[in-house]
Design an enzyme around this catalytic site. Structure first.
Site, mmCIF file in Angstrom:
data_model
loop_
_atom_site.group_PDB
_atom_site.id
_atom_site.type_symbol
_atom_site.label_atom_id
_atom_site.label_comp_id
_atom_site.label_asym_id
_atom_site.label_seq_id
_atom_site.Cartn_x
_atom_site.Cartn_y
_atom_site.Cartn_z
ATOM 1 N N ASP A 82 0.859 -1.189 0.000
ATOM 2 C CA ASP A 82 0.000 0.000 0.000
ATOM 3 C C ASP A 82 0.898 1.244 0.000
ATOM 4 O O ASP A 82 1.827 1.351 0.812
ATOM 5 C CB ASP A 82 -0.861 -0.067 1.276
ATOM 6 C CG ASP A 82 -1.930 0.996 1.333
ATOM 7 O OD1 ASP A 82 -2.392 1.447 0.267
ATOM 8 O OD2 ASP A 82 -2.328 1.364 2.467
ATOM 9 N N GLY A 209 -9.034 5.532 2.217
ATOM 10 C CA GLY A 209 -9.602 6.294 3.337
ATOM 11 C C GLY A 209 -11.073 6.006 3.572
ATOM 12 O O GLY A 209 -11.859 6.912 3.875
HETATM 13 P P1 13P Z 1 -8.240 4.462 6.467
HETATM 14 O O1 13P Z 1 -7.195 4.205 7.502
HETATM 15 O O2 13P Z 1 -8.790 5.846 6.535
HETATM 16 O O3 13P Z 1 -9.271 3.392 6.456
HETATM 17 O O4 13P Z 1 -7.506 4.386 5.039
HETATM 18 C C1 13P Z 1 -6.899 3.204 4.647
HETATM 19 C C2 13P Z 1 -6.242 3.381 3.331
HETATM 20 O O5 13P Z 1 -6.716 4.080 2.469
HETATM 21 C C3 13P Z 1 -4.997 2.646 3.098
HETATM 22 O O6 13P Z 1 -4.396 3.015 1.905
#
Ligand code: 13P
Length: 284
Positions: A82, A209
């Site tokens: 990620d 997010g």
């Molecule tokens: P959140 O922590 O806001 O769920 O976002 C996770 C995310 O987008 C990881 O790339």
């Protein structure tokens, strides 16, 4: 079961109109909870680690734990980096066994993002690894990276079309109003923009997010082309709230199994809830 490239999971979701969770792991309990819930609900799964999580856990532990976790299950699972910040980090993860990577060039100007993403796509595709990229810039906090709301920049649909064509990327993260971490106010998603992007771009789109975004808004986004929904903070909160509650009841508690176990159960239930409304239940 062997790890599969994320493309296999997302292309089917794109054809059939549902989304798969891109669920972040922070430690062993997260991994176990997420894998167990996905197996129980027969859902495909994208396990992901940020660079910060890799630093915390250690990449060899990530690989070892994930291999142990997927050994005796029969759902498709991808292991995804990620927000990879550099070509070198992406290559390290591919060499270690990740089946998918994100190269996040969103901090660079458009041309530089195209150049970096294309370089990653060429290298990753040559060994069958999927690539996600990002265009536009999300606000909020993730690990050590903090993007001020004023710096956040929504994705331009025309640029998205050109970006996908020129880079050959497999999935695209779009900035349409969500932010990483805990929301200060209510998130407002720009669905019109998402539809315009989806009209111009055929590949699966990714919503980052997603923690704290109302279920109905996430579902609406899925109906407009989102096929991967990233969640981290909601699971962190589920885990920590449970532990906090237990410590409040018994401040003498000292055996980690007595609080991490219930914390893991809380994540498992939270993951099941996400799988239900993303529509990936039964698609394994
Ligand atoms: P959140 O922590 O806001 O769920 O976002 C996770 C995310 O987008 C990881 O790339």
């Amino acid at each position: 079961m062997e790890l599969v490239p994320m493309k296999e999971i997302l292309d089917r979701a794109n054809e059939e109109g549902y989304a798969v969770g891109g669920f972040n792991i922070n430690n062993m309990e997260f991994l176990q909870a997420i894998v167990e819930a996905s197996q129980e609900y027969n859902s495909p799964l994208i396990l992901q680690t940020s660079e910060g999580a890799i630093k915390y856990i250690g990449i060899d532990y990530v690989i070892g734990m994930v291999q142990a976790a997927v050994k005796n299950i029969d759902i498709p699972v991808a292991l995804h980096l990620d927000h990879g910040g550099s070509f070198e980090k992406v290559m390290e993860c591919i060499r270690k066994g990740y089946s998918s990577v994100m190269i996040d060039g969103s901090k660079y100007p458009f041309e530089e993002n195209v150049k970096l993403t294309s370089k990653v796509v060429e290298a990753a595709h040559s060994v069958g690894v999927t690539v996600e990229a990002e265009l536009g810039k999300l606000g909020g906090n993730e690990d050590d990276v903090s993007v001020d709301e004023r710096e956040a920049k929504f994705t331009n649909p025309e640029e998205a079309e050109e970006f996908v064509e020129r880079t050959g990327v497999d999935a695209l993260a779009v900035a349409i109003g969500t932010a990483h971490g805990v929301y200060k106010g209510d998130p407002e998603l720009d669905f019109k923009r998402l539809k315009l992007i989806n009209d111009r771009v055929d590949i699966p789109l990714v919503l980052h997010g997603a923690s704290g975004v109302p279920e109905k808004d996430v579902k609406h986004a899925v109906s407009l082309g989102i096929n991967k929904v990233n969640v981290n903070t909601d699971f962190q909160q589920a885990f920590t709230s449970k532990i906090r509650e237990l410590f409040k009841k018994d401040s003498e508690l000292y055996d980690p199994r007595k609080y991490c176990g219930p914390g893991r159960d809380a994540i498992r239930e939270a993951v099941k809830g996400k799988i239900e409304f993303l529509g990936s239940k039964g698609k394994g």
